[in-house]
Write a protein that holds these residues in place. Structure first.
Motif, PDB file in Angstrom:
ATOM      1  N   GLN A   2       0.741  -1.094   0.024  1.00  0.00           N
ATOM      2  CA  GLN A   2       0.110   0.016   0.045  1.00  0.00           C
ATOM      3  C   GLN A   2       0.837   1.385  -0.139  1.00  0.00           C
ATOM      4  OE1 GLN A   2      -2.046  -1.258   3.785  1.00  0.00           O
ATOM      5  NE2 GLN A   2      -1.300   0.648   4.500  1.00  0.00           N
ATOM      6  N   LEU A   3       2.250   1.169  -0.144  1.00  0.00           N
ATOM      7  CA  LEU A   3       2.984   2.141  -0.272  1.00  0.00           C
ATOM      8  C   LEU A   3       3.527   2.377  -1.567  1.00  0.00           C
ATOM      9  CD1 LEU A   3       5.357   1.225   3.239  1.00  0.00           C
ATOM     10  CD2 LEU A   3       3.427   2.944   3.022  1.00  0.00           C
ATOM     11  N   PRO A   4       4.060   3.717  -1.821  1.00  0.00           N
ATOM     12  CA  PRO A   4       4.750   4.314  -3.093  1.00  0.00           C
ATOM     13  C   PRO A   4       5.891   3.515  -3.066  1.00  0.00           C
ATOM     14  CG  PRO A   4       4.527   6.144  -1.928  1.00  0.00           C
ATOM     15  CD  PRO A   4       3.799   4.944  -0.962  1.00  0.00           C
ATOM     16  N   PRO A   5       6.677   3.324  -4.422  1.00  0.00           N
ATOM     17  CA  PRO A   5       7.785   2.649  -4.323  1.00  0.00           C
ATOM     18  C   PRO A   5       9.073   3.607  -3.861  1.00  0.00           C
ATOM     19  CG  PRO A   5       6.785   2.677  -6.777  1.00  0.00           C
ATOM     20  CD  PRO A   5       5.962   3.558  -5.605  1.00  0.00           C
ATOM     21  N   GLY A   6       8.862   4.734  -3.861  1.00  0.00           N
ATOM     22  CA  GLY A   6      10.011   5.633  -3.289  1.00  0.00           C
ATOM     23  C   GLY A   6      10.102   5.536  -1.988  1.00  0.00           C
ATOM     24  N   LEU A   7       9.042   5.328  -1.221  1.00  0.00           N
ATOM     25  CA  LEU A   7       8.916   5.342   0.029  1.00  0.00           C
ATOM     26  C   LEU A   7       9.430   3.922   0.638  1.00  0.00           C
ATOM     27  CD1 LEU A   7       8.263   6.360   2.940  1.00  0.00           C
ATOM     28  CD2 LEU A   7       6.044   5.888   2.651  1.00  0.00           C
ATOM     29  N   ILE A   8       9.130   2.992  -0.016  1.00  0.00           N
ATOM     30  CA  ILE A   8       9.368   1.621   0.230  1.00  0.00           C
ATOM     31  C   ILE A   8      11.163   1.668   0.208  1.00  0.00           C
ATOM     32  CG2 ILE A   8       9.477  -0.747  -0.560  1.00  0.00           C
ATOM     33  CD1 ILE A   8       6.840  -0.296  -1.794  1.00  0.00           C
ATOM     34  N   LYS A   9      11.658   2.304  -0.718  1.00  0.00           N
ATOM     35  CA  LYS A   9      13.076   2.362  -0.857  1.00  0.00           C
ATOM     36  C   LYS A   9      13.765   2.832   0.350  1.00  0.00           C
ATOM     37  CE  LYS A   9      16.671   3.521  -4.229  1.00  0.00           C
ATOM     38  NZ  LYS A   9      17.093   4.156  -5.447  1.00  0.00           N
ATOM     39  N   GLN A  10      13.098   4.048   0.569  1.00  0.00           N
ATOM     40  CA  GLN A  10      13.844   4.878   1.710  1.00  0.00           C
ATOM     41  C   GLN A  10      13.697   4.089   2.969  1.00  0.00           C
ATOM     42  OE1 GLN A  10      15.263   7.676   1.361  1.00  0.00           O
ATOM     43  NE2 GLN A  10      15.678   7.761   3.621  1.00  0.00           N
ATOM     44  N   ILE A  11      12.633   3.433   3.554  1.00  0.00           N
ATOM     45  CA  ILE A  11      12.617   2.595   4.598  1.00  0.00           C
ATOM     46  C   ILE A  11      13.476   1.428   4.672  1.00  0.00           C
ATOM     47  CG2 ILE A  11      10.863   1.126   6.038  1.00  0.00           C
ATOM     48  CD1 ILE A  11       8.619   2.965   4.857  1.00  0.00           C
ATOM     49  N   SER A  12      13.470   0.871   3.450  1.00  0.00           N
ATOM     50  CA  SER A  12      14.669  -0.263   3.285  1.00  0.00           C
ATOM     51  C   SER A  12      15.805   0.145   3.616  1.00  0.00           C
ATOM     52  CB  SER A  12      14.409  -0.938   1.843  1.00  0.00           C
ATOM     53  OG  SER A  12      13.070  -1.459   1.789  1.00  0.00           O
ATOM     54  N   LYS A  13      16.280   1.360   2.689  1.00  0.00           N
ATOM     55  CA  LYS A  13      17.716   1.707   3.127  1.00  0.00           C
ATOM     56  C   LYS A  13      17.878   2.240   4.598  1.00  0.00           C
ATOM     57  CE  LYS A  13      18.972   4.852   0.028  1.00  0.00           C
ATOM     58  NZ  LYS A  13      19.069   6.129  -0.565  1.00  0.00           N
ATOM     59  N   GLU A  14      16.840   2.797   5.416  1.00  0.00           N
ATOM     60  CA  GLU A  14      17.053   3.155   6.650  1.00  0.00           C
ATOM     61  C   GLU A  14      17.264   1.911   7.518  1.00  0.00           C
ATOM     62  OE1 GLU A  14      14.836   6.496   8.226  1.00  0.00           O
ATOM     63  OE2 GLU A  14      14.843   7.289   6.294  1.00  0.00           O
ATOM     64  N   ARG A  15      16.553   0.817   7.061  1.00  0.00           N
ATOM     65  CA  ARG A  15      16.480  -0.172   7.893  1.00  0.00           C
ATOM     66  C   ARG A  15      17.834  -1.094   7.767  1.00  0.00           C
ATOM     67  NH1 ARG A  15      17.175  -5.350   8.467  1.00  0.00           N
ATOM     68  NH2 ARG A  15      15.651  -6.540   9.564  1.00  0.00           N
ATOM     69  N   ASN A  16      18.150  -1.120   6.409  1.00  0.00           N
ATOM     70  CA  ASN A  16      19.747  -1.556   6.333  1.00  0.00           C
ATOM     71  C   ASN A  16      20.882  -0.840   6.927  1.00  0.00           C
ATOM     72  OD1 ASN A  16      18.566  -3.614   4.742  1.00  0.00           O
ATOM     73  ND2 ASN A  16      19.104  -2.376   2.797  1.00  0.00           N
ATOM     74  N   ARG A  17      20.537   0.268   7.120  1.00  0.00           N
ATOM     75  CA  ARG A  17      21.749   1.135   7.824  1.00  0.00           C
ATOM     76  C   ARG A  17      21.585   0.905   9.301  1.00  0.00           C
ATOM     77  NH1 ARG A  17      20.423   7.089   5.186  1.00  0.00           N
ATOM     78  NH2 ARG A  17      21.554   6.834   3.313  1.00  0.00           N
ATOM     79  N   ALA A  18      20.286   0.548   9.947  1.00  0.00           N
ATOM     80  CA  ALA A  18      20.224   0.275  11.489  1.00  0.00           C
ATOM     81  C   ALA A  18      20.771  -1.228  11.485  1.00  0.00           C
ATOM     82  CB  ALA A  18      18.911   0.433  11.680  1.00  0.00           C
ATOM     83  N   GLN A  19      20.502  -2.011  10.524  1.00  0.00           N
ATOM     84  CA  GLN A  19      21.071  -3.442  10.645  1.00  0.00           C
ATOM     85  C   GLN A  19      22.735  -3.310  10.759  1.00  0.00           C
ATOM     86  OE1 GLN A  19      19.292  -6.577  10.735  1.00  0.00           O
ATOM     87  NE2 GLN A  19      21.241  -6.819  11.636  1.00  0.00           N
ATOM     88  N   ASN A  20      23.311  -2.393   9.930  1.00  0.00           N
ATOM     89  CA  ASN A  20      24.657  -2.461   9.865  1.00  0.00           C
ATOM     90  C   ASN A  20      25.216  -1.715  11.047  1.00  0.00           C
ATOM     91  OD1 ASN A  20      24.667  -3.371   7.121  1.00  0.00           O
ATOM     92  ND2 ASN A  20      24.682  -1.364   6.234  1.00  0.00           N
ATOM     93  N   ARG A  21      24.651  -0.836  11.624  1.00  0.00           N
ATOM     94  CA  ARG A  21      25.325  -0.123  12.744  1.00  0.00           C
ATOM     95  C   ARG A  21      25.091  -1.068  13.997  1.00  0.00           C
ATOM     96  NH1 ARG A  21      22.467   4.480  10.807  1.00  0.00           N
ATOM     97  NH2 ARG A  21      20.487   3.870  11.967  1.00  0.00           N
ATOM     98  N   LEU A  22      24.133  -1.846  13.843  1.00  0.00           N
ATOM     99  CA  LEU A  22      24.017  -2.877  14.944  1.00  0.00           C
ATOM    100  C   LEU A  22      25.267  -3.945  14.886  1.00  0.00           C
ATOM    101  CD1 LEU A  22      21.956  -4.136  17.257  1.00  0.00           C
ATOM    102  CD2 LEU A  22      20.908  -5.372  15.529  1.00  0.00           C
ATOM    103  N   GLY A  23      25.404  -4.158  13.496  1.00  0.00           N
ATOM    104  CA  GLY A  23      26.647  -5.400  13.581  1.00  0.00           C
ATOM    105  C   GLY A  23      27.911  -4.689  13.661  1.00  0.00           C
ATOM    106  N   ASN A  24      27.872  -3.474  13.393  1.00  0.00           N
ATOM    107  CA  ASN A  24      29.330  -2.715  13.711  1.00  0.00           C
ATOM    108  C   ASN A  24      29.672  -2.563  15.208  1.00  0.00           C
ATOM    109  OD1 ASN A  24      29.752  -2.860  10.923  1.00  0.00           O
ATOM    110  ND2 ASN A  24      28.824  -0.833  10.493  1.00  0.00           N
ATOM    111  N   VAL A  25      28.728  -2.089  16.130  1.00  0.00           N
ATOM    112  CA  VAL A  25      29.185  -1.828  17.344  1.00  0.00           C
ATOM    113  C   VAL A  25      28.252  -2.765  18.352  1.00  0.00           C
ATOM    114  CG1 VAL A  25      29.274   0.649  16.711  1.00  0.00           C
ATOM    115  CG2 VAL A  25      26.918  -0.226  17.332  1.00  0.00           C
ATOM    116  N   GLY A  26      27.601  -3.643  17.847  1.00  0.00           N
ATOM    117  CA  GLY A  26      26.938  -4.624  18.647  1.00  0.00           C
ATOM    118  C   GLY A  26      26.029  -4.187  19.554  1.00  0.00           C
ATOM    119  N   GLN A  27      25.083  -3.120  19.120  1.00  0.00           N
ATOM    120  CA  GLN A  27      24.023  -2.409  19.923  1.00  0.00           C
ATOM    121  C   GLN A  27      22.827  -3.729  19.844  1.00  0.00           C
ATOM    122  OE1 GLN A  27      23.507   1.000  17.990  1.00  0.00           O
ATOM    123  NE2 GLN A  27      24.613   2.142  19.929  1.00  0.00           N
TER     124      GLN A  27
END
Length: 310
Positions: free
Chosen positions: A285-310
């Motif tokens: 139910q979301l536009p493609p641009g918003l899906i892409k942005q949410i996915s990008k921010e999720r991946n950044r959070a996942q990467n930070r979690l892996g890098n600093v062990g949060q």
């Protein structure tokens, strides 16, 4: 001052409609043949069209852009809310489009809807000066977004700022009619909040107070407060506000996404992932641009979690 203007101009194309989208389109119709519930007022309710009400609920209660766009296209073209709603949804589509030809066509269509918002609002002033002036403010604000999107930062800034000044003029005129109107305070709260974070024209504290004290519906007021506190780097207050919004709209992907962002600001990358995932579960139910942005921010959070062990 030049640095402030430059910061405003650089952020405006992508943030102008996102931060204020609820305010730009959350206005009820003056009259239509089918009566529906006024989402802003518990007394002195105004009649709105059934399709307009359906579009409003689809977008702001369910976060369903696809259904909202369908109802918006079926709604009364003579009403400025319809044009503002169409403009906002078209802008969001433009922001996510990557094909140049389609992108140019969407921007032209957005400009048409922005102009129609202002024209239909002008025709409403004699019958309803509060809403007529409100919608003219919306029209000028939308036209400012168009100028930034079309001409860019350097060329577009002077003319776009002129449109924003016009928006404030009409907003002031609307406020003279009824300063406690919940619809007025919802719209002005969002616009004042955005501008105050980028230009020294208004106070973010006053904007948040408008939303807290006077604006309706409450789930949009809480959502605006959460956005404001997020951008003011007050994540604890932002989290309290977004939780209040989620109580009323628990399955809205926009609000779930906002909570994920706030948790990231608090440093809780692990906790944010669940809310990013809940938002992405609604991607049909979301536009493609918003899906892409949410996915990008999720991946950044996942990467930070892996890098600093949060």
């Amino acid at each position: 001052m030049p640095d402030t203007l430059n910061a405003f101009a650089q952020t405006a194309p992508n943030r102008l409609l996102r931060l204020t989208s609820a305010a730009l389109v959350s206005l009820s119709l003056w009259a239509s043949p089918v009566l529906a519930k006024d989402p802003f007022r518990t007394t002195n309710a105004k009649p709105i069209g059934d399709r307009t009400e359906a579009a409003f609920k689809a977008l702001f209660q369910q976060g369903d852009y696809i259904t909202a766009a369908k109802y918006a296209q079926q709604a009364e073209a003579s009403d400025p809310l319809t044009q503002a709603l169409r403009a906002s949804l078209t802008y969001i589509a433009w922001d996510g489009e990557r094909e140049d030809t389609k992108k140019a066509a969407l921007l032209d269509q957005f400009n048409t809807y922005a102009d129609q918002t202002r024209q239909t609002a002008a025709a409403l002033v004699a019958k309803d000066p509060l809403r007529g002036n409100l919608y003219q403010a919306v029209g000028h604000f939308l036209e400012g977004a168009y100028i930034f999107s079309k001409d860019g930062t350097v060329k577009g800034t002077p003319q776009a700022l002129g449109e924003i000044q016009q928006a404030f003029k009409y907003m002031d005129a609307a406020e003279k009619v009824d300063p406690s109107d919940p619809e007025l305070n919802l719209l002005r709260g969002y616009i004042d909040l955005f501008v105050s974070l980028n230009l020294p024209f208004s106070s973010p504290a006053e904007a948040i107070n408008r939303l807290e004290q006077y604006a309706n519906p409450r789930y949009l007021a809480y959502r605006g407060m959460a956005l404001g506190y997020r951008d003011l780097n007050q994540p604890a207050k932002a989290l309290a506000a977004v939780d209040s919004a989620l109580q009323a709209t628990p399955n809205n992907p926009d609000v779930l996404y906002l909570k994920a962002q706030i948790l990231v600001r608090k440093g809780d990358n692990r906790g944010s992932l669940a809310y990013f995932d809940k938002a992405l579960a609604k991607q049909n139910q979301l536009p493609p641009g918003l899906i892409k942005q949410i996915s990008k921010e999720r991946n950044r959070a996942q990467n930070r979690l892996g890098n600093v062990g949060q």
